[in-house]
Structures are given as structure tokens and as C-alpha cells.
Write a protein that holds these residues in place. Structure first.
Motif, PDB file in Angstrom:
ATOM      1  N   PRO B  18       0.808  -1.237   0.000  1.00 27.15           N
ATOM      2  CA  PRO B  18       0.000   0.000   0.000  1.00 27.15           C
ATOM      3  C   PRO B  18       0.831   1.273   0.000  1.00 27.15           C
ATOM      4  N   ARG B  19       2.134   1.174   0.294  1.00 25.67           N
ATOM      5  CA  ARG B  19       2.979   2.370   0.288  1.00 25.67           C
ATOM      6  C   ARG B  19       3.335   2.835  -1.118  1.00 25.67           C
ATOM      7  N   THR B  21       3.328   4.518  -4.475  1.00 29.18           N
ATOM      8  CA  THR B  21       2.563   5.610  -5.076  1.00 29.18           C
ATOM      9  C   THR B  21       2.157   5.212  -6.501  1.00 29.18           C
ATOM     10  N   HIS B  41       7.336  15.277  -4.166  1.00 25.16           N
ATOM     11  CA  HIS B  41       6.588  15.881  -3.056  1.00 25.16           C
ATOM     12  C   HIS B  41       5.457  16.796  -3.526  1.00 25.16           C
ATOM     13  N   GLY B  42       5.039  16.665  -4.775  1.00 25.34           N
ATOM     14  CA  GLY B  42       3.901  17.469  -5.231  1.00 25.34           C
ATOM     15  C   GLY B  42       4.215  18.919  -5.495  1.00 25.34           C
ATOM     16  N   ILE B  56      -3.655  15.046 -11.955  1.00 25.91           N
ATOM     17  CA  ILE B  56      -3.224  14.990 -10.546  1.00 25.91           C
ATOM     18  C   ILE B  56      -1.716  14.730 -10.504  1.00 25.91           C
ATOM     19  N   ASN B  57      -1.132  14.915  -9.315  1.00 36.30           N
ATOM     20  CA  ASN B  57       0.267  14.556  -9.081  1.00 36.30           C
ATOM     21  C   ASN B  57       0.311  13.071  -8.695  1.00 36.30           C
ATOM     22  N   CYS B  59       2.720  11.385  -7.727  1.00 33.88           N
ATOM     23  CA  CYS B  59       3.636  11.119  -6.607  1.00 33.88           C
ATOM     24  C   CYS B  59       2.945  11.204  -5.258  1.00 33.88           C
ATOM     25  N   LEU B  60       1.804  11.893  -5.207  1.00 33.18           N
ATOM     26  CA  LEU B  60       1.094  12.047  -3.923  1.00 33.18           C
ATOM     27  C   LEU B  60      -0.130  11.140  -3.847  1.00 33.18           C
ATOM     28  N   ALA B  61      -0.235  10.218  -4.796  1.00 35.43           N
ATOM     29  CA  ALA B  61      -1.393   9.317  -4.823  1.00 35.43           C
ATOM     30  C   ALA B  61      -0.931   7.903  -4.479  1.00 35.43           C
ATOM     31  N   LEU B  62      -1.606   7.264  -3.540  1.00 39.15           N
ATOM     32  CA  LEU B  62      -1.314   5.852  -3.277  1.00 39.15           C
ATOM     33  C   LEU B  62      -2.003   5.030  -4.366  1.00 39.15           C
ATOM     34  N   VAL B  64      -3.028   2.031  -4.474  1.00 37.51           N
ATOM     35  CA  VAL B  64      -4.166   1.204  -4.042  1.00 37.51           C
ATOM     36  C   VAL B  64      -5.460   2.014  -3.951  1.00 37.51           C
ATOM     37  N   MET B  65      -5.334   3.330  -3.821  1.00 38.13           N
ATOM     38  CA  MET B  65      -6.535   4.165  -3.762  1.00 38.13           C
ATOM     39  C   MET B  65      -7.139   4.380  -5.152  1.00 38.13           C
ATOM     40  N   HIS B  66      -6.420   3.943  -6.194  1.00 38.75           N
ATOM     41  CA  HIS B  66      -6.904   4.171  -7.562  1.00 38.75           C
ATOM     42  C   HIS B  66      -7.316   2.881  -8.257  1.00 38.75           C
TER      43      HIS B  66
END
Lengths: 323, 175
Positions: B18-19, B21, B41-42, B56-57, B59-62, B64-66
Motif C-alpha cells: 500500500p505504500r 505511489t 513531493h507534489g 493529478i500529481n 507522486c502524492l497518490a497511493l 491502491v486508492m486508484h
């Protein structure tokens, strides 16, 4: 990043039930993921609330109810907000970048952490990051730090733009606590000054989840958000002002002024609003308002520039708003 | 954690910590190295991709959230009809080293869609009417994409030409 367990919550009940000490909720993640990479935040458990469906802006009587997951972009572009609460659109559009506004949420934005460089630097003491460790900002390099609401333990600035506009608009933060009980708290007092516990930043109890922000009908039709920063775009405020005013027969009958870049919390001083209310606009009056606002300020080397800057900005904004 | 990403109209199943990006999933797990890691770092925009049509950036998106999301990266731009934008970047010298270019391209496409939807910007004179795609609007709306070669005039000109043509609006200098 430190390892963490990831859970995707299907609904509010599951989100609350999954939360335990050491957990964080994640929505847009624009601030949290960054802080996790820096290991400023090291949650054991990350609970994804992005699919809870709290992403609508609904009419609520004469006001609006903004879902906690409404993106900064969608909120800024909403035709109702643009028409009746333009100070909120303007504040949002003055913040971050297009990419970040697409991801950042209303609830998350209210909870964004300070950009104090010492908070983000694990090699330096920080009472906010590690309670009791000290404050490297005291005697350190200062610029984007607070001059109002500081304490002997913390000078960290609240970096928000949206929250400043919400403060001037008397918004109400609605949240569920860990037991699932709904609460509503005025934006006034939602953010807490550091005092002796800089790590406690809002009134939210552990496990609480912001569900929406209620926006009452605007009390003033003259709305301005003006932000001064080190570059023309994509930078935090050195000082910003959200002004919501109403005039009748040449007198100010409603004044709500909120400030970014100055305080440890989105700043509003009821005495300043009261000083202006009922008066005819003049430069003398605006200067008195600046005197009152800045009287309790505690500038230091590196932040003293904010006082004359605030005075000039306040005069300019009030002059424009009362024309 | 097992997830599925729809990238450039192809489905990819991945088993990710999950870590990870979204940026690292693209580059390290799928070999799609067109999307660049600048600051991570966005702050620079080099990692900009389109997720469900929005920039979106990464690099700031996990990642697993997508799970299940539709992602377009620079590798997928040609089939979206954006090669004209890429040609405009070449014609207007919109880059020197080229490192920020994939992010600039994806960001420009997302930005032009935002203009098409009538979203205002910080420099829009009024919040009411449909925004006009001026050079000043482009500069403001693209401020999340840094170019350390400072090719901003070329980037702006390229987007102006492509966006102006697509929009049927003028791209006069307002700054």
C-alpha cells in the motif's frame, strides 16, 4: 514510508469501526502522503475514505452543505459558490496548483498541517511533531510563521486559504465522532491555537471524521479574497485577507474579516469586525482596524514584515470593498 | 494488495504494497517510465497524469486508492489525439532537457478540459463568464508544472496554439 495497514471503508460506520489509536483517515492525500514520505506522520493504519460518497454540494435552505470529499476544484467552480460566496471560490483558486486542487478535499483541507520547515525536519525539535521536544523555530529562520495566536511552545502558521474564507463566512464543520454521533462546530474555535499542546490542532476527538461543511447564506455581498505571496502563483500566503461586507446608506452594516498568513489558526478578531460595523468607511477607520488587529501580534525577526504588509493589505481591501 | 489499473486503455493487475505511489507503480511496476519523478513531493508537476480525466500529481497518490481508475500517461497521449499538442511543443521549443515535458503535456490536456468546463482561475477577471484562454490564464493554470530550463514562453505558446485551435478562442497576451 513506514509500513501501514490499508483499509478501504465502504461507509461511515465501517470507517469509524476500523479506526484505532495510530490510525489516520486518507482522502485526497496531498498533504498526508507527503508527510508520510517524510516520516513526519507514521500511521500504523490508513483508512481510505475517498469512496464514501460525501462528494456532493447540496442546497440547504438558503445555504449550502458541502460534502467533506468535494474537491477544491469542484467547490471553486460550483456556480452557486461563484455567484453567492465568491470569496470562497477566490480563496480556493488562490491556493495550491490545478493538480493539487483536483485531489485535495474540503475536509482534508481544513485539517492540513503547517508548512513550518522545522515541523517537516525530523532532525530538529518540534513540539507539534514530538510533544515536549522543543521548538526549533524559536531562534531559527522565520518567514512563513505566525505572529498571532503563538505560544512559548509553537510559532507554526496555519497555511490555509479555504479555511480563511470559511472563517469570514461563518461556516459550520459537521463531523461524526468515533461512536457515530453527529456534531456541528462553528469554524470559529474549530482550529485550536498551540498553547501548551501544539500537537492538538482542532476540536475533533480521536477517530472523528468530518462529513460536511455547512455554509450559511452570505451576510455580505461585497466579498474579496486577496493574497500576498512570494511568487504570483502556487505559493502559501505571506498575508491574506478574506473580507465579507455589506453597506447600507454609506455605512458598514456587516463586516467579517479573516486573515491567513498571520495566525496559528485562521484568524478573525470579533473586535475588529465590531469596530467597523455601523461606521462610515474611511482610511482613519481602516487604520484603527489595523491597529486593533495587530495590537496583540508578536513579531520576530523574519516575521516583522507581516505587520506593515497586513496594514497596507487591509486598507486596500477595505477601500475596494467599500467603494 | 491486488488492484487493477486501466492505463492508456489497457487493464493491468498488480499486487502492491500500500505504500507504493501511483507514480512508482507506473515507473517501477509497469515500466511506464514516461511519467517522471521530479521532486516526489507534489511541488514540481513532472509526475502529472490524468486520472478519470483529471490531472493529478501521481507522486502524492497511493496506487491502491486508484483501484479501477482510468489513467492516461504520456505514453497514451497519441491515441487520445494529443499528438498535435506534442508537435506544438516541438514547433515552439517548449522544452530543452525534456524532463518536465510529459507532466506539462498531461497537465495541459487536463487544464484545457477544465477551461472547457468553464472553471475560473485565480487570474480570471470575473467568476461569472466562461474563461477565455489568454496567455495569463495559461501561465496561472499551469503554475503547478515547473520547468527548470525555464521554457515557459515556448510551453505557453505551444499550449496557446493547441488550446486556441481546439477552443476556437484567441490567445492574446493579457499579461
Amino acid at each position: 514510508m513506514k509500513p501501514f495497514d490499508y483499509y478501504r471503508a465502504a461507509d461511515l460506520t465501517e470507517a469509524a469501526a476500523t479506526h484505532q489509536p495510530g490510525s489516520v483517515f486518507i482522502a485526497g492525500g496531498t498533504n498526508l502522503v507527503d508527510l508520510m514520505k517524510l516520516q513526519v506522520m507514521t500511521p500504523d493504519r490508513v483508512i481510505d475514505i475517498a469512496r464514501l460518497g460525501l462528494d456532493r454540494i447540496e442546497d440547504d435552505g438558503d445555504g449550502l452543505r458541502i460534502g467533506a470529499l468535494v474537491s477544491n476544484s469542484d467547490l471553486a467552480a460550483d456556480p452557486r459558490v461563484r455567484k453567492r460566496w465568491p470569496v470562497l471560490s477566490r480563496a480556493l483558486l488562490a491556493g495550491a496548483s490545478g493538480q493539487l486542487r483536483n485531489k485535495a478535499t474540503t475536509g482534508g483541507n481544513l485539517l492540513q498541517r503547517t508548512r513550518c520547515p522545522y515541523f517537516q525536519d525530523l532532525a530538529t525539535p518540534c513540539n507539534k511533531r514530538t510533544p515536549g521536544s522543543g521548538c526549533a523555530a524559536m531562534g531559527g529562520e522565520l518567514r512563513n510563521h505566525a505572529v498571532l495566536g503563538t505560544s512559548a511552545h509553537c510559532l507554526a502558521l496555519n497555511p490555509g486559504d479555504m479555511a480563511v474564507a470559511l472563517r469570514a463566512l461563518d461556516a459550520v464543520v459537521e463531523f461524526r465522532d468515533a461512536q457515530g454521533i453527529a456534531h456541528a462546530h462553528p469554524i470559529a474555535g474549530f482550529h485550536l491555537p498551540p498553547g501548551t499542546t501544539p500537537d492538538v490542532e482542532t476540536v475533533l476527538p480521536p477517530g472523528a471524521l468530518i462529513t460536511s461543511v455547512a455554509l450559511p447564506a452570505p451576510k455580505g455581498d461585497r466579498q474579496i479574497y486577496r493574497k500576498v505571496r512570494d511568487r504570483a502563483s502556487y505559493a502559501f500566503a505571506l498575508v491574506s485577507v478574506a473580507a465579507v461586507l455589506r453597506l447600507e446608506r454609506g455605512r458598514i452594516v456587516h463586516a467579517a474579516l479573516a486573515f491567513g498568513g498571520l495566525g496559528t489558526v485562521p484568524w478573525r478578531d470579533p473586535a475588529v469586525d465590531a469596530l467597523l460595523t455601523g461606521e462610515a468607511p474611511s482610511m482613519v477607520l481602516f487604520d484603527k482596524a489595523a491597529d486593533l488587529l495587530l495590537h496583540p501580534a508578536q513579531p520576530r525577526e523574519g516575521t516583522a514584515f507581516k505587520l506593515p504588509l497586513t496594514r497596507r493589505l487591509l486598507r486596500a481591501v477595505l477601500e475596494e470593498a467599500t467603494q | 494488495m491486488l488492484i487493477t489499473l486501466d492505463i492508456n486503455r489497457a487493464r493491468h493487475s498488480l499486487d502492491l504494497d500500500p505504500r507504493v505511489t501511483l507514480l512508482d507503480a507506473l515507473r517501477h511496476h509497469l515500466g511506464l517510465t514516461g511519467t517522471k519523478k521530479g521532486c516526489d513531493h507534489g511541488q514540481c508537476g513532472a509526475c502529472t497524469v490524468l486520472v478519470n480525466g483529471r490531472r493529478i500529481n501521481a507522486c502524492l497518490a497511493l496506487a491502491v486508492m486508484h483501484d479501477g481508475d482510468q489513467i492516461i500517461t504520456v505514453e497514451g497521449l497519441e491515441e487520445t489525439g494529443a499528438s498535435a499538442l506534442q508537435k506544438a511543443f516541438i514547433a515552439h521549443d517548449g522544452f530543452q532537457c525534456g524532463y518536465c515535458t510529459p507532466g506539462q503535456l498531461c497537465s495541459a490536456l487536463g487544464m484545457l478540459e477544465e477551461v472547457r468546463q468553464g472553471w475560473p482561475s485565480h487570474v480570471s477577471p470575473s467568476l461569472e463568464p466562461h474563461p477565455v484562454l489568454t496567455r495569463a490564464e495559461i501561465a496561472e493554470r499551469m503554475s503547478g508544472n515547473l520547468c527548470r530550463c525555464a521554457c515557459y514562453p515556448g510551453i505557453n505558446a505551444a499550449i496557446s496554439e493547441f488550446g486556441g485551435a481546439a477552443e476556437g478562442t484567441t490567445s492574446e497576451d493579457a499579461a
